[in-house]
Design a protein around this motif. Structure first.
Motif, short mmCIF file in Angstrom:
data_model
loop_
_atom_site.label_atom_id
_atom_site.label_comp_id
_atom_site.label_asym_id
_atom_site.label_seq_id
_atom_site.Cartn_x
_atom_site.Cartn_y
_atom_site.Cartn_z
N GLY A 83 14.16 -22.18 -98.31
CA GLY A 83 14.23 -21.87 -99.74
C GLY A 83 15.24 -22.75 -100.46
N ALA A 84 16.38 -23.00 -99.83
CA ALA A 84 17.39 -23.86 -100.44
C ALA A 84 16.89 -25.28 -100.58
CB ALA A 84 18.66 -23.82 -99.60
N LEU A 85 16.15 -25.75 -99.57
CA LEU A 85 15.61 -27.10 -99.62
C LEU A 85 14.58 -27.23 -100.74
CD1 LEU A 85 15.46 -29.89 -98.30
CD2 LEU A 85 13.72 -29.00 -96.76
N GLU A 86 13.78 -26.20 -100.95
CA GLU A 86 12.77 -26.23 -102.00
C GLU A 86 13.40 -26.29 -103.38
OE1 GLU A 86 9.05 -23.46 -103.62
OE2 GLU A 86 9.91 -23.14 -101.63
N ASN A 87 14.54 -25.62 -103.55
CA ASN A 87 15.20 -25.58 -104.85
C ASN A 87 16.24 -26.67 -105.04
OD1 ASN A 87 13.87 -23.22 -105.81
ND2 ASN A 87 15.19 -21.95 -104.54
N ALA A 88 16.46 -27.49 -104.00
CA ALA A 88 17.54 -28.47 -104.06
C ALA A 88 17.36 -29.45 -105.21
CB ALA A 88 17.63 -29.23 -102.74
N GLY A 91 18.40 -28.14 -109.12
CA GLY A 91 19.74 -27.76 -109.52
C GLY A 91 19.99 -26.29 -109.39
N THR A 92 19.08 -25.55 -108.73
CA THR A 92 19.24 -24.10 -108.59
C THR A 92 19.34 -23.70 -107.14
OG1 THR A 92 16.84 -23.84 -108.60
CG2 THR A 92 17.95 -23.68 -110.72
N ALA A 93 19.69 -24.66 -106.25
CA ALA A 93 19.76 -24.36 -104.83
C ALA A 93 20.79 -23.30 -104.54
CB ALA A 93 20.08 -25.64 -104.06
N LYS A 94 20.39 -22.34 -103.78
CA LYS A 94 21.30 -21.27 -103.39
C LYS A 94 20.83 -20.73 -102.07
CE LYS A 94 23.47 -16.99 -104.90
NZ LYS A 94 23.67 -16.05 -106.01
N VAL A 95 21.66 -20.79 -101.04
CA VAL A 95 21.27 -20.36 -99.71
C VAL A 95 21.65 -18.91 -99.51
CG1 VAL A 95 21.56 -20.79 -97.25
CG2 VAL A 95 21.58 -22.70 -98.85
N THR A 96 20.70 -18.13 -99.02
CA THR A 96 20.96 -16.74 -98.71
C THR A 96 20.10 -16.36 -97.52
OG1 THR A 96 20.76 -14.46 -99.50
CG2 THR A 96 19.25 -16.06 -100.45
N VAL A 97 20.60 -15.45 -96.71
CA VAL A 97 19.84 -15.03 -95.54
C VAL A 97 18.89 -13.89 -95.89
CG1 VAL A 97 21.60 -15.76 -93.92
CG2 VAL A 97 21.71 -13.46 -94.85
N SER A 98 18.86 -13.48 -97.16
CA SER A 98 17.90 -12.46 -97.59
C SER A 98 16.54 -13.10 -97.82
CB SER A 98 18.41 -11.80 -98.87
OG SER A 98 17.42 -10.95 -99.39
N SER A 99 15.45 -12.34 -97.55
CA SER A 99 14.11 -12.89 -97.76
C SER A 99 13.78 -13.04 -99.24
CB SER A 99 13.08 -11.97 -97.09
OG SER A 99 13.15 -10.67 -97.65
N LEU A 104 17.95 -15.91 -108.22
CA LEU A 104 17.34 -17.20 -108.51
C LEU A 104 16.39 -17.08 -109.70
CD1 LEU A 104 16.45 -18.43 -104.91
CD2 LEU A 104 18.21 -19.36 -106.41
N PRO A 105 16.28 -18.13 -110.52
CA PRO A 105 15.34 -18.06 -111.66
C PRO A 105 13.91 -17.92 -111.18
CG PRO A 105 16.15 -20.30 -111.34
CD PRO A 105 16.98 -19.42 -110.45
N GLY A 106 13.11 -17.10 -111.88
CA GLY A 106 11.73 -16.89 -111.49
C GLY A 106 10.84 -18.06 -111.90
N THR A 107 9.62 -18.02 -111.40
CA THR A 107 8.63 -19.04 -111.75
C THR A 107 7.93 -18.63 -113.03
OG1 THR A 107 8.27 -19.57 -109.41
CG2 THR A 107 6.59 -20.30 -110.99
N THR A 108 8.03 -19.45 -114.05
CA THR A 108 7.44 -19.14 -115.34
C THR A 108 5.94 -19.44 -115.33
OG1 THR A 108 9.51 -19.66 -116.46
CG2 THR A 108 7.51 -19.61 -117.82
N GLN A 109 5.15 -18.44 -115.68
CA GLN A 109 3.71 -18.62 -115.78
C GLN A 109 3.34 -18.89 -117.23
OE1 GLN A 109 1.63 -18.80 -113.30
NE2 GLN A 109 3.09 -18.23 -111.70
#
Length: 366
Positions: A83-88, A91-99, A104-109
């Motif tokens: 997840g962190a790699l995808e957001n790297a 500018g919103t990369a944030k590593v967490t062990v939670s699923s 994190l900002p949501g995906t805007t539709q």
């Protein structure tokens, strides 16, 4: 790559070891000149990736009671790093062990908009809905009976030439009334409704229709109609005029005037064409109304008794009572082209633009 071996398999020691790996990943992702592809190969490679090597080494030496905990921690760590790699790059990369990280900002539709044709058709229907009309829909592939015969278009009658038909292939072996075609108007829904329901009826019928027309700036083999039907006792032409006058004022504005001219439609008698005062010049005369001050908009008329007789005959064939007694009931019908009204409303000069699917055109109406 040197692998740090675990010697203490208590939950506290396992959490500490995974926290160190997580911190290492965070440091790498946050470093200047971070290379996402190189990181992916180093950490997530299927054969030689760091997580694969750590998993093999730690699970291999872990006692039975520690393997489950280590496996759970590895799964959470892998999801967090992916997840962190995808957001790297955002500018919103944030590593967490939670699923799921709700911080994190949501995906805007992107929100779409109604097509101008659909919007105009809905507005027309809404005008009649407020007058007490119900909406009915029907199939686009119809039989000759519903599209022509029941609407007073006898076989080989010249009136059929006014609606050049797109027929379904390989129908020659069927009786004429059973042959399938693409409906040329939404009037078949009027017949279907009268077969299913008893009077009084007040229906408005929107839908797509098809005719074998050449495409040009004002014609298309596919277009849309809104038709209406009112059947009850003591329905007169005055009711028809009052209904359409009110509807045109509700849709185009209270200053709009209407006038009726004699016309011909096989399914109505008498029939009329309806014109409205030009909405662009207020009836003074301009290029859009050909300097007449009036724009022809729709056709209408009193339902021909032959239509009621055809409905009664079909109801008898279906085992139902022939309830449309022309000595007691009457009705009127009307129909208008949605495409033309849409072009008038939005100043569109070419009907093909409504069917092009070109976002540069459609985005103007968003």
């Amino acid at each position: 790559m040197d692998i740090q071996q675990l010697t203490d398999f208590s939950p506290e020691a396992i959490d500490k070891a995974f926290a160190a790996v997580l911190a290492d990943a965070q440091s790498t992702i946050a470093s200047p000149g971070f290379d996402a592809e190189a990181f992916r190969l180093e950490w997530l490679g299927r054969k030689q990736g760091r997580l694969k090597q750590l998993s093999d080494a730690w699970l291999k030496t872990a006692p039975v009671e520690g393997k489950k905990l280590i496996g759970q921690r590895f799964n959470a760590l892998k999801e967090a790093i992916e997840g962190a790699l995808e957001n790297a790059g955002t500018g919103t990369a944030k590593v967490t062990v939670s699923s799921l990280d709700i911080t994190l900002p949501g995906t805007t539709q992107p929100v779409g908009a109604e097509h101008p044709l659909v919007k105009t058709m809905a507005e027309i229907v809404d005008v009649f809905r407020k007058m007490g009309y119900s909406t009915r829909l029907g199939p686009e592939v119809e039989s000759d009976f519903y599209n022509f015969e029941s609407l007073n278009f006898p076989p080989n009658h010249p009136a059929r030439d006014t609606q050049d038909t797109l027929v379904i292939a390989d129908q020659e072996g069927k009786p004429l009334r059973e042959r399938l075609l693409m409906r040329t108007h939404t009037s078949p829904v009027q017949i279907r409704s009268m077969l299913m329901e008893e009077p009084p009826l007040r229906l408005v019928i929107p839908g797509k229709v098809h005719r074998n027309d050449e495409s040009d700036a004002t014609h298309s083999p596919v277009f849309h109609q809104v038709e209406g039907l009112c059947v009850d006792t003591n329905i007169t032409f005055s009711d028809l005029k009052g209904t359409l006058d009110h509807a045109m004022k509700a849709f185009f504005g209270s200053s709009v005037k209407t006038r009726f001219f004699p016309s011909f439609f096989p399914f109505t008698e008498p029939s009329a064409d309806v014109q409205i005062s030009c909405i662009f010049c207020g009836g003074k005369g301009c290029r859009k109304c050909k300097h007449s001050g009036w724009i022809e908009l729709l056709g209408c008329g009193m339902v021909d008794p032959n239509v009621f007789e055809a409905v009664n005959q079909r109801r008898i064939e279906l085992g139902k009572d022939p309830v449309y007694d022309t000595s007691k009931i009457s009705g009127f019908a009307f129909g208008m082209g949605v495409d033309r009204i849409t072009m008038m409303k939005y100043g569109i000069s070419d009907i093909g633009l409504l069917y092009s699917g070109d976002n540069r055109f459609l985005e103007q109406f968003a």
